[in-house]
Scaffold this active site. Structure first.
Site, PDB file in Angstrom:
ATOM      1  N   CYS A 172      92.838  75.080  18.972  1.00 57.45           N
ATOM      2  CA  CYS A 172      92.667  73.602  18.721  1.00 57.45           C
ATOM      3  C   CYS A 172      91.183  73.209  19.054  1.00 57.45           C
ATOM      4  O   CYS A 172      91.064  72.200  19.622  1.00 57.45           O
ATOM      5  CB  CYS A 172      93.567  72.864  19.806  1.00 57.45           C
ATOM      6  SG  CYS A 172      95.441  73.433  19.392  1.00 57.45           S
ATOM      7  N   ALA A 173      90.322  74.054  18.683  1.00 57.58           N
ATOM      8  CA  ALA A 173      88.957  73.557  18.771  1.00 57.58           C
ATOM      9  C   ALA A 173      88.729  72.557  18.157  1.00 57.58           C
ATOM     10  O   ALA A 173      89.207  71.978  17.367  1.00 57.58           O
ATOM     11  CB  ALA A 173      87.920  74.689  18.537  1.00 57.58           C
ATOM     12  N   ALA A 218      88.064  72.248  14.657  1.00 60.59           N
ATOM     13  CA  ALA A 218      89.391  72.582  13.703  1.00 60.59           C
ATOM     14  C   ALA A 218      89.883  71.047  13.417  1.00 60.59           C
ATOM     15  O   ALA A 218      90.429  71.058  12.287  1.00 60.59           O
ATOM     16  CB  ALA A 218      90.244  73.222  14.656  1.00 60.59           C
ATOM     17  N   ARG A 219      89.494  70.053  13.907  1.00 62.77           N
ATOM     18  CA  ARG A 219      89.874  68.792  13.519  1.00 62.77           C
ATOM     19  C   ARG A 219      89.195  68.233  12.135  1.00 62.77           C
ATOM     20  O   ARG A 219      89.656  68.136  11.490  1.00 62.77           O
ATOM     21  CB  ARG A 219      89.595  67.422  14.606  1.00 62.77           C
ATOM     22  CG  ARG A 219      90.203  67.803  15.836  1.00 62.77           C
ATOM     23  CD  ARG A 219      89.897  66.889  17.004  1.00 62.77           C
ATOM     24  NE  ARG A 219      89.933  65.461  16.693  1.00 62.77           N
ATOM     25  CZ  ARG A 219      88.944  64.508  16.953  1.00 62.77           C
ATOM     26  NH1 ARG A 219      87.783  64.936  17.604  1.00 62.77           N
ATOM     27  NH2 ARG A 219      89.447  63.369  16.697  1.00 62.77           N
ATOM     28  N   LYS A 230      81.115  80.318  13.191  1.00 64.96           N
ATOM     29  CA  LYS A 230      79.723  80.750  13.502  1.00 64.96           C
ATOM     30  C   LYS A 230      79.328  80.453  14.869  1.00 64.96           C
ATOM     31  O   LYS A 230      79.977  79.388  15.309  1.00 64.96           O
ATOM     32  CB  LYS A 230      78.628  80.465  12.498  1.00 64.96           C
ATOM     33  CG  LYS A 230      78.407  79.074  12.115  1.00 64.96           C
ATOM     34  CD  LYS A 230      78.429  77.833  12.986  1.00 64.96           C
ATOM     35  CE  LYS A 230      77.600  77.878  14.246  1.00 64.96           C
ATOM     36  NZ  LYS A 230      78.082  76.857  15.274  1.00 64.96           N
TER      37      LYS A 230
END
Lengths: 360, 360
Positions: free
Chosen positions: A13-14, A17-18, A101
């Site tokens: 859920c970084a 990622a949104r 990355k």
């Protein structure tokens, strides 16, 4: 003709990622089908807050996403130190891999990931969004024009932003066990990619770090720079940092023209992005001024660059799934070249700014 | 209050002398009274073609200008290798010295010139025009603002233009016996001055040339670059060249803001010159863009920068003549600092790109 959309699972859920979830939704040939986090609760909130389709599955582990037969491809925004494990496992489970990355801590790790993708026949691509903006192609056309640009001789790139106190204390990008490459792996990745892109992915021969990078108390790089030198005499410098105000420059000098862009990583505006060129400049009579002034070229895009990235990736995955195409080797190849240069710069820093040969 | 104008003599008919002659005429406190060339015919044509006052004297030697009691000050645009002889002689004859750049072949020579000026009590200034544009002061105000710019950490400068085939064969700037420093002395002078200006003339500790400068067959530098490092960790890079299309950039990164300018040496337009800044940038929600975009600041000027240079120089000369003021030490001091850095970069090139200590 109407291929089914590529079905994405997301690992973790970084924060980034949104943005990529939105991009998967915006891209015409992809859809989100699953997300996994070590915390089921976090994954559930994430899916809700980011408008996932009701049909999307929410898992309390990354493994569950990889074991889901409805998942074609995964987006992996985990800390770099976890890439080796999860990208390899994803490939082994025949999931196509869109990997954030920096792709790995070093080229040795990356090679294990790329070999896993190759032997499973899955597509690998790193999530360097600006590569997919239509501006990037337009700039390349200018650079390829012998009249307007000529021979490329000098390259400069900067990517810097201010992390701020919370970032500098808590962010994964400054933790030695999570993103050991620090600013070199994060903002430096973009600088090096820009330089390679401008040279048509011709590797430099020698990388020499500039003196005195800044480190945090754990030894993670907070700012650094380097010069890169090619066999034909081309020379590049770059500077990457977590400590100076947002700057995202590419500056390229050719024998007949030059080009610059000041928001290459993330355009200031989502739907229109400028770059600036000058060709065949001269001083006017008495050198009272210069002609022509730089001209601005604004490139519009309907889809933001991250959605175009997902679209390109999904299109390759769709080709492999539907038409039996082979994975496109261009993408793993340029990821590897970028990593090789990062490794050489890191080695030069570790050796007290000695010149280091760049070996592919 | 109405001081008499400072009376200028010009040594030689260099192309740049046409621009400076116009500037002497435009400045409100100066006038042209004499020109000398080794060829009386050339001097006569030059005076005619450049609209000299009918009263201006035309001489067939430089000595005659220096011996003319009506000459207060000389502008010396001779090849660098002749500066030592003619600037010293001018000072000895009590003429104030406006000396074109590069001021000398090395700091040893420059020191002889500066000592001659000091012991004769005449003003010395190098003819770096952009220093006198009102834009330069406006940019400095931005850089001095702790909120808008903060601490300066990273500096980049480029000055390059295409000499072209005739230039690369015949111009004094590529002749080892005339301008032995080549592009480093010509375009590199501006880059180094810009970097020193941005740091409030704080000298770097170490200069390290970037690998692989280009030379002509006589060993004169056609392009080169270097990194400069300060004791506090600041780092600068610059690139100077006769081989790539006109580029005149300063790029400065601070902890809270950044600044760039793309025509710092000669503004594209004579009467209005822009620079670009950004402060306290942030990514917008989901990192879909960045705010604020760079803001453009256009600085108007009634007089072109070269006339403002002449005006400033003439004002100092007028003060010495009319009011008994002492020569302003700022100008020789920053010339010397610039030369010291040039010498260190040249030494680094000669030593195979070894780091060289910058000693004042």
């Amino acid at each position: 003709m109407a291929e089914p959309p590529v079905r994405f699972g997301i690992l973790g859920c970084a924060n980034i990622a949104r943005k990529v979830s939105r991009a998967i939704t915006l891209a015409p040939n992809s859809t989100i089908v699953a997300i996994g986090s070590r915390s089921l609760e976090k994954a559930t909130s994430f899916a809700e807050e980011n408008g996932f389709p009701a049909s999307a599955k929410v898992y309390g582990s990354y493994d569950a996403v990889l074991d889901d037969p409805d998942v074609d491809a995964v987006y992996i925004p985990l800390p770099t130190s976890l890439h080796l494990r999860w990208a390899v496992l994803a490939a082994q489970k025949k999931k196509h891999v869109l990997l954030d990355k920096p792709v790995a801590l070093n080229v040795k790790e990356l090679d294990v990931i790329l070999e896993a993708c190759e032997s499973s026949g899955v597509q690998f691509m790193d999530a360097t969004m600006w590569m997919h903006h239509p501006r990037t192609l337009e700039m390349k056309e200018f650079l390829s024009d012998p009249q307007r640009f000529g021979q490329l001789k000098s390259l400069h790139s900067i990517f810097s932003y201010v992390g701020g106190p919370d970032f500098l204390t808590n962010d994964i990008r400054i933790k030695p066990d999570l993103d050991a490459l620090g600013a070199l792996g994060d903002t430096g990745w973009y600088c090096i990619r820009a330089i390679l892109w401008a040279t048509d992915y011709q590797l430099p021969k020698i990388a020499t770090a500039l003196p005195d990078p800044e480190f945090n108390e754990s030894g993670v790089i907070l700012s650094c720079g380097a010069s890169l030198r090619w066999e034909d005499g081309k020379i590049a410098t770059f500077y990457c940092s977590f400590l100076t105000n947002l700057t995202m420059d590419i500056r390229l000098l050719g024998t007949n023209g030059n080009l610059r862009v000041h928001d290459f990583v993330i355009p200031f505006k989502e739907n229109a992005a400028p770059f600036y060129v000058t060709s065949n400049s001269r001083y006017i009579e008495l050198s009272l001024g210069c002609d022509p002034p730089p001209s601005e070229h604004v490139i519009a895009t309907d889809l933001p660059q991250e959605a175009l990235m997902v679209k390109e990736f999904a299109s390759l995955v769709g080709g492999i799934k539907g038409l039996g195409s082979k994975p496109e080797k261009k993408w793993p190849n340029i990821s590897r070249k970028t990593q090789v240069v990062i490794d050489a710069v890191k080695a030069s820093i570790d050796k007290g700014f000695e010149p280091v040969e760049v070996v592919f």
